[in-house]
Design an enzyme around this catalytic site. Structure first.
Site, PDB file in Angstrom:
ATOM      1  N   GLU A   1      -4.806   8.143  -2.925  1.00  0.00           N
ATOM      2  CA  GLU A   1      -5.136   6.798  -2.331  1.00  0.00           C
ATOM      3  C   GLU A   1      -5.402   5.659  -3.291  1.00  0.00           C
ATOM      4  OE1 GLU A   1      -4.577   6.224   0.916  1.00  0.00           O
ATOM      5  OE2 GLU A   1      -5.878   4.451   1.301  1.00  0.00           O
TER       6      GLU A   1
ATOM      7  N   HIS B   1       0.812  -1.290   0.004  1.00  0.00           N
ATOM      8  CA  HIS B   1       0.160  -0.031  -0.018  1.00  0.00           C
ATOM      9  C   HIS B   1       0.832   1.386  -0.107  1.00  0.00           C
ATOM     10  CE1 HIS B   1      -3.776   2.358   1.373  1.00  0.00           C
ATOM     11  NE2 HIS B   1      -2.589   3.273   1.846  1.00  0.00           N
ATOM     12  N   GLU B   2       1.751   1.263   0.847  1.00  0.00           N
ATOM     13  CA  GLU B   2       2.627   2.492   1.184  1.00  0.00           C
ATOM     14  C   GLU B   2       3.446   2.450  -0.177  1.00  0.00           C
ATOM     15  OE1 GLU B   2       1.604   4.611   3.145  1.00  0.00           O
ATOM     16  OE2 GLU B   2       0.620   3.141   4.344  1.00  0.00           O
TER      17      GLU B   2
ATOM     18  N   HIS C   1       1.652   4.421  -2.931  1.00  0.00           N
ATOM     19  CA  HIS C   1       1.681   5.781  -2.645  1.00  0.00           C
ATOM     20  C   HIS C   1       3.140   6.441  -3.072  1.00  0.00           C
ATOM     21  CE1 HIS C   1      -1.731   6.877  -0.385  1.00  0.00           C
ATOM     22  NE2 HIS C   1      -1.695   5.873   0.473  1.00  0.00           N
TER      23      HIS C   1
HETATM   24 ZN    ZN Z   1      -2.904   5.134   1.726  1.00  0.00          ZN
END
Ligand code: ZN
Length: 502
Positions: free
Chosen positions: A297, A267-268, A271
């Site tokens: 996001e 997830h990160e 980003h």
């Molecule tokens: Zn996030």
């Protein structure tokens, strides 16, 4: 002053501001990773001093003079050209900042920093009574802030503007109502299915050093440039961009649960790949910034869920996992794939599955909205929180730390931020569909370890644009239609329909 000269000077000034701001980002990374416990008070004062400096620069009358000199300049006539985008955004930011009195800006920054530090401690102690005054102060100051910057319809719109330019509370309320109903209906079907995933696959013995190695390996292979970043352990994972060549991520490791480190890391990294893909030549100007939090996001959720929880992805990476963890020796690829997509109503947002996640966000969004519409008092938050969890997810917390105190956002004064998580999911579904249409069989590519085509598609269609378009317009530009939660619902129905045979 000639408009060309005004632009050059304004740009130089704004980039200098961005350097100060990025030093603040570095201090913030430190505050959330390795700061000694006793260092928080001093750090809060550092942030307050920096906030004052930044506020003075953002509201400097010189910006107004440069903007005046740029009025009607012919080289700004193409509104999608980088210069025009920058001037538009600088003007918007300047006019907003000017409306916030300096004392309010400083008080808010300090309350946010103190709130976050206090929350760290008080959440651990499950001390709602101790936390409540911080929250009350933050809500009061944020209300003042919304009144100061102004809005057309309601105060919450003024808050949204900082995270998701152009977004409106009323439209979000409608989106959540429809998406929430569809999600609850699908959740019921999933829970009633006899084909449940194997239990406990991710809750076994997973040695930490192997987790660190595996996460690093995976995020590197999907395209996160580790020579322009680093991964550190933290309690609350985040991505933070210091500048070109330095985009950092964190994740959290549990010795008896693999999911947090793995999917938090992916997830990160999603980003971070966005930040690494922003045009470096525009750094320090709006053209070099993300379009909004929702789009940000969308990048993390796309990599975490649409990619990272797909069968194709694990066809490629499962051998690495099996080679690294004895706990997975008897677990087939199909079982593992079903385990990482297990759906179950839970109390903790960051551990929620793809289907129930938006219900967690709906709770928070509706509570925030009620707070800022004056329909709810901070003192009544815990009860309202629990009632919504009962209604949407059929469960409720037994304490505060797994309930109203679980997230850092409110403690840090980030009201208006939560809905961008669901907007991210909505945008991610739209983008994944568009990328599949453009690139063909994506999962087949993942199975062969090919992640560059998707990343390059995102680079070209999303990252390269910086803040050129408002978020909804950017997505529309790529997909050819207005983004809608219906695409997300269709994606969820297809995915979980197959996995649960419903
Ligand atoms: Zn996030």
């Amino acid at each position: 002053m000639k408009p060309e000269d005004a632009y050059a000077e304004l740009r130089r000034f704004q980039i200098e501001t961005a350097y100060y701001q990025s030093l603040g980002a570095l201090a913030s990374w430190d505050q959330r990773t390795y700061i000694p416990r006793k260092g928080h008070e001093h750090r809060a004062r550092q942030f307050a001093a920096l906030a004052q400096l930044l506020h003075r620069r953002r509201t400097s009358p010189r910006i107004g003079e440069w903007l005046d000199a740029l009025e009607g300049a012919s080289f700004l006539s193409d509104e999608t050209a980088p210069e025009a985008v920058n001037v538009r955004e600088w003007r918007r930011a300047y006019e907003r900042s000017r409306r916030v009195p300096e004392e309010l800006a400083v008080a808010l920054a300090q309350a946010q920093s103190e709130g976050e530090s206090a929350w760290e401690e008080l959440r651990r102690l499950d001390d709602w009574k101790g936390f409540k005054p911080y929250l009350e102060r933050l809500v009061a100051l944020t209300r003042e802030y919304a009144e100061a910057v102004g809005y057309e319809t309601e105060a919450y719109d003024a808050l949204l503007e900082d995270y998701e330019p152009g977004e409106r509370a009323a439209r979000l309320q409608e989106m959540f109502a429809v998406l929430g109903r569809d999600s609850q209906r699908l959740l019921e079907a999933v829970m009633g299915s006899p084909f449940q995933p194997p239990e406990g696959v991710l809750n076994r013995d997973y040695p930490l050093d192997a987790q660190v190695r595996v996460v690093r390996e995976i995020v590197g292979r999907i395209g996160y440039d580790l020579e322009a970043g680093r991964i550190d352990p933290t309690t609350h994972p985040f991505e933070l961009s210091v500048g070109p060549g330095d985009v950092r991520i964190t994740t959290r490791y549990y010795p008896d649960y693999l999911g947090a480190a793995l999917f938090g890391g992916i997830h990160e990294a999603g980003h971070a790949m966005y930040e690494q893909g922003l045009p470096a030549e525009h750094w320090g100007t709006p053209m070099g910034e993300a379009a909004g939090m929702g789009v940000h996001e969308s990048q993390s959720r796309l990599w975490e869920n649409a990619v990272g929880r797909s069968l194709g992805f694990w066809e490629h990476f499962y051998p690495l996992l099996q080679g690294s963890f004895d706990s997975l020796s008897g677990v087939s690829l199909a079982s593992f794939h079903r385990a990482v997509n297990a759906v179950r109503p839970s109390l903790i947002r960051v551990e929620a599955d793809e289907l129930t996640y938006n219900l967690h966000i709906q709770v928070r969004f509706e509570l925030e909205l009620a707070l800022f519409r004056g329909q709810l008092e901070v003192a009544d938050l815990p009860e309202a929180w629990n009632a919504k969890y009962r209604e949407y997810l059929g469960i409720e917390p037994k304490n505060y730390k797994d309930g109203v105190m679980q997230d850092v956002h409110w403690a840090a004064g980030l009201f208006g931020y939560f809905p961008t998580y669901t907007l991210g999911n909505v945008y991610a579904a739209e983008l994944y569909r568009a990328a599949s249409n453009a690139l063909g069989d994506l999962e087949g590519r993942f199975a062969r370890g090919q992640f560059a085509p998707l990343l390059n598609w995102l680079r070209e269609n999303i990252h390269a644009h910086g803040r050129r378009y408002l978020p909804r317009r950017l997505i529309e530009q790529v997909t050819g239609r207005e983004p809608s939660a219906k695409t997300l619902t269709a994606y969820l129905k297809e995915k979980f329909g197959n996995l649960y045979r419903i």
